[in-house]
Design a protein around this motif. Sequence first.
Motif, PDB file in Angstrom:
ATOM      1  N   ARG A  61       0.824  -1.218   0.000  1.00  0.00           N
ATOM      2  CA  ARG A  61       0.000   0.000   0.000  1.00  0.00           C
ATOM      3  C   ARG A  61       0.854   1.264   0.000  1.00  0.00           C
ATOM      4  O   ARG A  61       0.543   2.225  -0.700  1.00  0.00           O
ATOM      5  N   TRP A  62       1.951   1.270   0.776  1.00  0.00           N
ATOM      6  CA  TRP A  62       2.764   2.476   0.825  1.00  0.00           C
ATOM      7  C   TRP A  62       3.360   2.792  -0.548  1.00  0.00           C
ATOM      8  O   TRP A  62       3.439   3.963  -0.949  1.00  0.00           O
ATOM      9  N   SER A 178      -3.537   7.795   5.206  1.00  0.00           N
ATOM     10  CA  SER A 178      -4.114   7.235   6.440  1.00  0.00           C
ATOM     11  C   SER A 178      -5.568   6.824   6.283  1.00  0.00           C
ATOM     12  O   SER A 178      -6.256   6.618   7.290  1.00  0.00           O
ATOM     13  N   ASP A 180      -6.991   4.026   5.220  1.00  0.00           N
ATOM     14  CA  ASP A 180      -7.279   2.695   5.768  1.00  0.00           C
ATOM     15  C   ASP A 180      -7.332   2.718   7.289  1.00  0.00           C
ATOM     16  O   ASP A 180      -8.222   2.118   7.910  1.00  0.00           O
ATOM     17  N   ALA A 181      -6.371   3.398   7.913  1.00  0.00           N
ATOM     18  CA  ALA A 181      -6.349   3.481   9.374  1.00  0.00           C
ATOM     19  C   ALA A 181      -7.580   4.219   9.895  1.00  0.00           C
ATOM     20  O   ALA A 181      -8.160   3.832  10.923  1.00  0.00           O
ATOM     21  N   MET A 182      -7.995   5.274   9.194  1.00  0.00           N
ATOM     22  CA  MET A 182      -9.183   6.021   9.607  1.00  0.00           C
ATOM     23  C   MET A 182     -10.432   5.140   9.529  1.00  0.00           C
ATOM     24  O   MET A 182     -11.284   5.161  10.435  1.00  0.00           O
ATOM     25  N   LYS A 183     -10.539   4.339   8.470  1.00  0.00           N
ATOM     26  CA  LYS A 183     -11.714   3.467   8.336  1.00  0.00           C
ATOM     27  C   LYS A 183     -11.704   2.386   9.411  1.00  0.00           C
ATOM     28  O   LYS A 183     -12.752   2.076   9.998  1.00  0.00           O
ATOM     29  N   ARG A 184     -10.527   1.798   9.681  1.00  0.00           N
ATOM     30  CA  ARG A 184     -10.463   0.768  10.734  1.00  0.00           C
ATOM     31  C   ARG A 184     -10.832   1.338  12.092  1.00  0.00           C
ATOM     32  O   ARG A 184     -11.526   0.686  12.888  1.00  0.00           O
ATOM     33  N   ALA A 185     -10.375   2.556  12.375  1.00  0.00           N
ATOM     34  CA  ALA A 185     -10.724   3.188  13.652  1.00  0.00           C
ATOM     35  C   ALA A 185     -12.223   3.448  13.737  1.00  0.00           C
ATOM     36  O   ALA A 185     -12.834   3.290  14.798  1.00  0.00           O
ATOM     37  N   THR A 186     -12.838   3.820  12.620  1.00  0.00           N
ATOM     38  CA  THR A 186     -14.281   4.046  12.614  1.00  0.00           C
ATOM     39  C   THR A 186     -15.042   2.748  12.830  1.00  0.00           C
ATOM     40  O   THR A 186     -16.061   2.714  13.543  1.00  0.00           O
ATOM     41  N   GLN A 188     -14.211   0.300  14.621  1.00  0.00           N
ATOM     42  CA  GLN A 188     -14.151  -0.120  16.020  1.00  0.00           C
ATOM     43  C   GLN A 188     -15.232   0.529  16.871  1.00  0.00           C
ATOM     44  O   GLN A 188     -15.538   0.052  17.967  1.00  0.00           O
TER      45      GLN A 188
END
Length: 354
Positions: A61-62, A178, A180-186, A188
């Motif tokens: 991804r990076w 970020s 993907d990280a934002m979606k994963r945090a949402t 949760q």
Amino acid sequence: MRIQNAFRLALVGTLGVGAGLLILSAVASLSTILTYVGVALFLALGLEPAISGLERRGLPRWAAILLVVLGVAALVAALLLTVIPIIVEQVGELIALIPVIIAQLNRVDWIEWLQEQFPLLKIDEISEQAAAALTDFFTNPDKLSELLGGVWQVALAIGSGVFAVIVVAVLTVYFTASLDAMKRATYQLVPASRRARFADLTEQITQSVGRYVIGQVSLAAVNGVLSFAFLSIIQAPFPAVLAFVAFLFSLVPLVGTLTGSIIIVLACLIPGVGSPLTALVAAIYYLVYMQIEAYVLAPRIMSRAVRVPGALVVVAALAGGALLGILGALVAIPTAAAILLIIKQVVIPRQNER
């Protein structure tokens, strides 16, 4: 009801109203920042399909993010390096032609012509009053200071625009990296029993928004390229500048192409560099192009992006533009598509279960 309970209820109600007003005031104060965030998030979602496609081809991804961001930056830089010199040259030509245009206008006795066209109006008195008002304006220090203040406001607006572009670009890169990280945090924040369903709907909505952004940019690019080719063929004034106008306005759905076309047709009427015949040919071309865009290009390009009924597209775009301006017009159609998706996959199945 006891007095103590009534007092407590009134106190809680007052605090609730105060908190609501405070929140609304904060949102109004932060409206500019929220607009920057909304535009950046919208653009980040537009880049997500390209990043996901590179990930499916085996890139981490990076690396996919880096490749897409560098590709977009290179494309924008190439476009600017290609278009800006032409635009600067043609704007310089326009400035140089201003004396010629004024001379063309001065050849006509406008007062006599207006008096012939409107015999009931006292054109001489109106022109004298207008000349007196202009003289008073330029000899009055207070009014001159107002004019200078307006020039200063224009300069501040240009500076704010440049600052906004930089902020949106930085936020877009950050959100892209970020997302993907934002979606994963949402995810949760949603109960575990509903998390998979919520994640599936979110992915469908974000993919729809991303495809919509790519589709709208593609339509704008087609309009810009075809406009440059056509305006160059008919020898319209400043074809590069007008083609850039067509591209920018076409980014706005529903009314953007029409607005840009009207501006281009009016520009073809500039005395000394354009002609009524050129404007007429341009008007016919854009009438034909808008039909082709509406019935051929847009359905083919946007069919996989959003599936929204035509009437709802018009209502959503008008409502979004009235509420949030250009940003509202941009996000209105994917927002309507997201609402329709939720209704079809959540609300209707629940109603059928009852």
